[in-house]
Design a protein around this motif. Structure first.
Motif, PDB file in Angstrom:
ATOM      1  N   THR A   1       0.845  -1.192   0.000  1.00 53.41           N
ATOM      2  CA  THR A   1       0.000   0.000   0.000  1.00 53.41           C
ATOM      3  C   THR A   1       0.876   1.236   0.000  1.00 53.41           C
ATOM      4  OG1 THR A   1      -1.702  -1.172   1.251  1.00 53.41           O
ATOM      5  CG2 THR A   1      -1.814   1.232   1.213  1.00 53.41           C
ATOM      6  N   LEU A   2       0.583   2.154  -0.913  1.00 47.47           N
ATOM      7  CA  LEU A   2       1.348   3.386  -0.969  1.00 47.47           C
ATOM      8  C   LEU A   2       1.063   4.248   0.257  1.00 47.47           C
ATOM      9  CD1 LEU A   2       0.933   4.400  -4.722  1.00 47.47           C
ATOM     10  CD2 LEU A   2       3.006   3.554  -3.626  1.00 47.47           C
ATOM     11  N   SER A   3       2.089   4.896   0.784  1.00 46.35           N
ATOM     12  CA  SER A   3       1.926   5.824   1.902  1.00 46.35           C
ATOM     13  C   SER A   3       2.285   7.220   1.435  1.00 46.35           C
ATOM     14  CB  SER A   3       2.826   5.423   3.068  1.00 46.35           C
ATOM     15  OG  SER A   3       2.744   6.371   4.114  1.00 46.35           O
ATOM     16  N   PHE A   4       1.435   8.169   1.748  1.00 53.77           N
ATOM     17  CA  PHE A   4       1.655   9.538   1.286  1.00 53.77           C
ATOM     18  C   PHE A   4       2.037  10.478   2.427  1.00 53.77           C
ATOM     19  CE2 PHE A   4      -1.121   7.604  -1.893  1.00 53.77           C
ATOM     20  CZ  PHE A   4      -0.416   7.887  -3.052  1.00 53.77           C
ATOM     21  N   THR A   5       2.460   9.906   3.543  1.00 54.73           N
ATOM     22  CA  THR A   5       2.958  10.709   4.655  1.00 54.73           C
ATOM     23  C   THR A   5       4.210  10.054   5.216  1.00 54.73           C
ATOM     24  OG1 THR A   5       1.682   9.544   6.362  1.00 54.73           O
ATOM     25  CG2 THR A   5       0.623  11.438   5.298  1.00 54.73           C
ATOM     26  N   THR A   6       4.947  10.828   6.023  1.00 56.03           N
ATOM     27  CA  THR A   6       6.092  10.301   6.758  1.00 56.03           C
ATOM     28  C   THR A   6       5.729  10.347   8.234  1.00 56.03           C
ATOM     29  OG1 THR A   6       7.558  11.267   5.093  1.00 56.03           O
ATOM     30  CG2 THR A   6       8.569  10.532   7.153  1.00 56.03           C
ATOM     31  N   PRO A   7       5.191   9.241   8.776  1.00 53.17           N
ATOM     32  CA  PRO A   7       4.705   9.275  10.161  1.00 53.17           C
ATOM     33  C   PRO A   7       5.820   9.604  11.153  1.00 53.17           C
ATOM     34  CG  PRO A   7       3.902   7.326   9.013  1.00 53.17           C
ATOM     35  CD  PRO A   7       4.951   7.947   8.137  1.00 53.17           C
ATOM     36  N   VAL A   8       5.491  10.454  12.110  1.00 50.21           N
ATOM     37  CA  VAL A   8       6.409  10.791  13.197  1.00 50.21           C
ATOM     38  C   VAL A   8       6.084   9.879  14.372  1.00 50.21           C
ATOM     39  CG1 VAL A   8       7.139  12.572  14.829  1.00 50.21           C
ATOM     40  CG2 VAL A   8       6.658  13.174  12.451  1.00 50.21           C
ATOM     41  N   GLU A   9       7.065   9.154  14.822  1.00 54.44           N
ATOM     42  CA  GLU A   9       6.853   8.194  15.898  1.00 54.44           C
ATOM     43  C   GLU A   9       6.571   8.920  17.209  1.00 54.44           C
ATOM     44  OE1 GLU A   9       9.224   4.508  18.123  1.00 54.44           O
ATOM     45  OE2 GLU A   9      10.061   5.471  16.316  1.00 54.44           O
ATOM     46  N   GLN A  10       5.544   8.444  17.928  1.00 54.63           N
ATOM     47  CA  GLN A  10       5.232   9.012  19.224  1.00 54.63           C
ATOM     48  C   GLN A  10       6.360   8.678  20.213  1.00 54.63           C
ATOM     49  OE1 GLN A  10       2.797  11.193  19.214  1.00 54.63           O
ATOM     50  NE2 GLN A  10       0.989  10.186  20.024  1.00 54.63           N
TER      51      GLN A  10
ATOM     52  N   THR B   1       5.732  19.817  10.241  1.00 50.11           N
ATOM     53  CA  THR B   1       6.648  20.088   9.130  1.00 50.11           C
ATOM     54  C   THR B   1       7.032  18.841   8.341  1.00 50.11           C
ATOM     55  OG1 THR B   1       8.572  19.901  10.603  1.00 50.11           O
ATOM     56  CG2 THR B   1       7.617  22.100  10.274  1.00 50.11           C
ATOM     57  N   ASP B   2       6.968  17.642   8.953  1.00 45.00           N
ATOM     58  CA  ASP B   2       7.382  16.423   8.270  1.00 45.00           C
ATOM     59  C   ASP B   2       6.217  15.485   7.954  1.00 45.00           C
ATOM     60  OD1 ASP B   2      10.167  16.942   8.151  1.00 45.00           O
ATOM     61  OD2 ASP B   2      10.336  16.471  10.271  1.00 45.00           O
ATOM     62  N   GLU B   3       5.376  15.233   8.949  1.00 42.72           N
ATOM     63  CA  GLU B   3       4.283  14.296   8.704  1.00 42.72           C
ATOM     64  C   GLU B   3       3.181  14.922   7.855  1.00 42.72           C
ATOM     65  OE1 GLU B   3       1.145  11.538  11.255  1.00 42.72           O
ATOM     66  OE2 GLU B   3       3.127  11.973  12.067  1.00 42.72           O
ATOM     67  N   LEU B   4       2.788  16.149   8.172  1.00 40.88           N
ATOM     68  CA  LEU B   4       1.755  16.822   7.368  1.00 40.88           C
ATOM     69  C   LEU B   4       2.377  17.415   6.104  1.00 40.88           C
ATOM     70  CD1 LEU B   4      -0.405  18.439  10.196  1.00 40.88           C
ATOM     71  CD2 LEU B   4      -0.651  16.222   9.093  1.00 40.88           C
TER      72      LEU B   4
END
Length: 326
Positions: free
Chosen positions: A3-12, A239-242
């Motif tokens: 599955t394509l991902s269009f964000t770079t999740p920021v780890e909690q 700045t990174d995830e959104l």
């Protein structure tokens, strides 16, 4: 099939505190603290959250000084009258934003002292203190060299010098303060730093990037030195995830309401206990009821309905007494 991902999740980050309806929270810093603080106020019992009693504070020096004032005895916190300024029929204090102003010096002092007293009372009981840093640029009064103002209060630019505060000085000042912070009855309040995602284009985007980088280094040093200091990555989430201009307001500098709400949801996941999640849901439902305006407010049905809503709210607030801790 991937599955394509269009964000770079920021780890909690690892959870460091669990908030309950009995918790108390103090927030100081930039307008980003205001945004997150508004959600906390709506989610927790009345009086358990105090947000920016000094008004929005942007530079790390003013923020450090404000927390020190809140920690200390409020009767000794405000200095003499030379720290107040008046023009165009209003008085201000150099330690406070323009939110604290009054037609007379006496009224301005009374407002400042009342806000300090509220903040000090919350500080004594707070399990969590949230601090949002925004810039390492400070403004000092020319007639009082080295004195950093929290707000210029629309005074002439000729009265001020702009300086960049060194990371070493910030680490030293904050270290002295953090080592002296403890909660009531020997508890140590948890400190959570965040970095405002607001972009300071007046400095130029290159200097803005350097400012944020220097502050991140300061925060990282403080969290490394103090076990009760932590970092929540609100800046990286925006700045990174959104990472898209649709998550900024029309000025393309401030995060949009959607971005703020998203960061809030991440923060809530990080800190809220199941009990507080349930409490916040019930409280939010009642607040939405109270905000509803009937089409015919003077009709007997509408008055009866409004009184029923107020009765439900009074009953809910009466339950809050079990969460009070003095």
């Amino acid at each position: 099939m991937s599955t394509l991902s269009f964000t770079t999740p920021v780890e909690q980050p690892e959870r460091v505190i669990t908030l309950t309806p009995a918790s108390h929270v103090l927030l100081l810093g930039s307008c980003f603290a205001d945004h997150v603080g508004k959600h906390l106020v709506e989610s927790m019992p009345t009086g358990h959250v105090v947000v920016n009693p000094f008004g929005p504070l942007y530079d790390a020096v003013s923020l450090c000084r404000a927390l020190s004032m809140v920690r200390d005895d409020v009767s000794c916190a405000l200095p003499d009258d030379t720290y107040f300024c008046g023009r165009d029929g209003l008085w201000h204090n150099w330690y406070f934003a323009g939110l604290v102003s009054a037609p007379t010096l006496e009224a301005c002092r009374a407002e400042a002292e009342a806000r300090l007293a509220e903040a000090h009372n919350c500080f004594r009981r707070a399990e969590l203190i949230i601090l949002t840093l925004s810039t390492d640029h400070v403004y000092t009064l020319r007639e009082r060299p080295g004195f950093v103002v929290a707000n210029c209060h629309k005074e002439s630019a000729a009265r001020f010098c702009r300086e960049t505060c060194s990371a070493d000085r910030l680490v030293a000042d904050w270290t002295d303060l953090l080592e002296g912070i403890g909660g009531a009855e020997g508890r140590r309040a948890q400190i959570v730093f965040t970095l405002s995602p607001y972009r300071y284009t007046k400095y130029g985007l290159h200097e803005n990037a350097l400012t944020k980088a220097r502050l991140l280094c300061v925060i990282d040093a403080l969290c490394g030195q103090h076990a009760h200091a932590h970092y929540f990555p609100a800046y990286e989430i925006v700045t990174d995830e959104l990472r898209d201009y649709r998550f900024y307001a029309s000025d393309m500098l401030h995060p949009s309401d959607v971005a703020v709400d998203y960061v809030w949801q991440r923060f809530r996941e990080w800190t809220f206990s199941p009990e507080l999640c349930d409490y916040a849901e019930r409280r939010g439902r009642l607040l939405r009821e109270l905000a509803h305006r009937p089409l015919h407010p003077d009709s007997p049905e509408a008055r009866r309905f409004m009184e029923e809503r107020r009765a439900r709210w009074r009953a809910f607030e009466a339950e809050d007494k079990k969460y009070d801790r003095h």
